[in-house]
Design an enzyme around this catalytic site. Sequence first.
Site, PDB file in Angstrom:
ATOM      1  N   CYS A  41       0.822  -1.216   0.000  1.00 51.65           N
ATOM      2  CA  CYS A  41       0.000   0.000   0.000  1.00 51.65           C
ATOM      3  C   CYS A  41       0.853   1.261   0.000  1.00 51.65           C
ATOM      4  O   CYS A  41       0.666   2.152  -0.821  1.00 51.65           O
ATOM      5  CB  CYS A  41      -0.939  -0.003   1.196  1.00 51.65           C
ATOM      6  SG  CYS A  41      -1.979   1.465   1.266  1.00 51.65           S
ATOM      7  N   LYS A  49       0.088   5.493  -5.912  1.00 50.43           N
ATOM      8  CA  LYS A  49      -0.918   5.541  -6.985  1.00 50.43           C
ATOM      9  C   LYS A  49      -1.799   6.776  -6.848  1.00 50.43           C
ATOM     10  O   LYS A  49      -2.042   7.488  -7.828  1.00 50.43           O
ATOM     11  CB  LYS A  49      -1.782   4.284  -6.923  1.00 50.43           C
ATOM     12  CG  LYS A  49      -3.016   4.326  -7.807  1.00 50.43           C
ATOM     13  CD  LYS A  49      -4.043   3.315  -7.313  1.00 50.43           C
ATOM     14  CE  LYS A  49      -4.653   3.740  -5.990  1.00 50.43           C
ATOM     15  NZ  LYS A  49      -5.600   2.723  -5.463  1.00 50.43           N
ATOM     16  N   GLU A 180      -6.974   2.216 -13.076  1.00 48.10           N
ATOM     17  CA  GLU A 180      -6.396   3.408 -12.468  1.00 48.10           C
ATOM     18  C   GLU A 180      -5.161   3.872 -13.235  1.00 48.10           C
ATOM     19  O   GLU A 180      -4.980   5.070 -13.478  1.00 48.10           O
ATOM     20  CB  GLU A 180      -6.056   3.119 -11.005  1.00 48.10           C
ATOM     21  CG  GLU A 180      -7.300   3.002 -10.133  1.00 48.10           C
ATOM     22  CD  GLU A 180      -7.036   2.469  -8.749  1.00 48.10           C
ATOM     23  OE1 GLU A 180      -7.900   2.652  -7.866  1.00 48.10           O
ATOM     24  OE2 GLU A 180      -5.982   1.834  -8.528  1.00 48.10           O
TER      25      GLU A 180
END
Length: 454
Positions: A41, A49, A180
């Site tokens: 993460c 991200k 994404e």
Amino acid sequence: MFDFDLFVIGGGSGGVRAARIAAETGARVALAEEFRMGGTCVIRGCVPKKLLVYASSYSSAFEDARGFGWSVGDSVFDWNALISAKDRELERLEEIYRSSLGNAGVEIFDCRAEVVDPHTVMLATGDRLVTKHILVATGGSPFVPDIPGAGRAITSNEVFHLDRLPSRSLIVGGGYIACEFAGILNGCGSTVTQLYRGEQILRGFDGGIRQTVADGMCNRGVRLCLETNVVSIENSDSGLLVTDSNGEKHHADIVLYATGRHPNSGGMGLGEIGVEFGPRGEIAVDAYSRTSVPSVYAIGDVTDRVNLTPVAIREGVAFVRTIFEGVPTKPDHEIVPTAVFTQPEAGTVGLTEEQGAFNGSGSAGFDVYESKFRPMSTALSGSDEFMLMKLVVAKSTGKVMGCHIVGPGAAEMIQLAGIAVKMGATKDDFDRTVAVHPTAAEELVTMARAARSI
């Protein structure tokens, strides 16, 4: 005699949280991480991200600004400046993770750890440590199928470290990561083609979300090829040459595979001590995250339950409450809100319309309230992007069983809507709530008539 009460293998969000709060109970805790603290993460997932999503969104913001009276000159984007800034932020966050562990008294080992027996861990240094409990929190890793030229592709691990923005990007997959990054690379100026083998992207999401996001991505310039897969990847004079299952040839500078992740459970000695696995290599656990070996537990993506960072953290907290606080606690995997930081953004919680139709078995057990509209933010910009708001309501109880949003701020809205859905709020509760005007979110409390019954 045990060296530790708990040894955690994996320094991601779930493992770090479990180690820290276990240590705060007075337990002797150690944690081993072979790469960087923060896990998928923080280091190569959600956090970097989202930073790149923010960066890529400015290109359309510059365009929209003209409609609101701004004269915007030629903009210049520097990929390397973005990546350098991202790296500095990740270094800051990693240090925070390390400090939180150290301040709690956790002993950190910056190396690989493997399991020797139900109470012994061996470090890559050769040291053996004896521990009362072992918690495996090693997450997952990207998967690339075995096709000709697969070694020429990159994954989400490498895309954050590109030394330049590719002029032409080909993305394979239709889930969170693929969609994404299609938006990120497109927004930053790359020409993006996305191939997905299914009939529509974002499998498992509400059909309205899937279609609205796909339409929005295409309107922004992403070329989306559905029911299409990669056959081979070859080197060419101009970069990479990709042949798809329809026989079409695609020229690209990078091929990014985002076709799923596999649990990081192999090569750790777990199978040798009797830990059982599922069909994808996931560690099998009970409701309290305990494996088939009583002293060994597992949380997060390596268990392949609900593969989201906040869920891994909740699983870690539940583990500590169960083992070190004496309060048996099962992590709650029901009605989990989530967001996809696509462009346009999507947020969802609870039952989809398709699930409602299946559960209702054709007996019209649910009402679907839906509104699709242009948000006020596009009124002067000339953008033709739409928002979608949808509620799935049980007829028998009036409870809102699902909420689905596409458009600006969808992720922020779904966090709050998730509270209402989790609490069992009814459509009447939504209707009694006074709208905040003018906002897009007011549509959630002003949809008076069902669009259809399922």
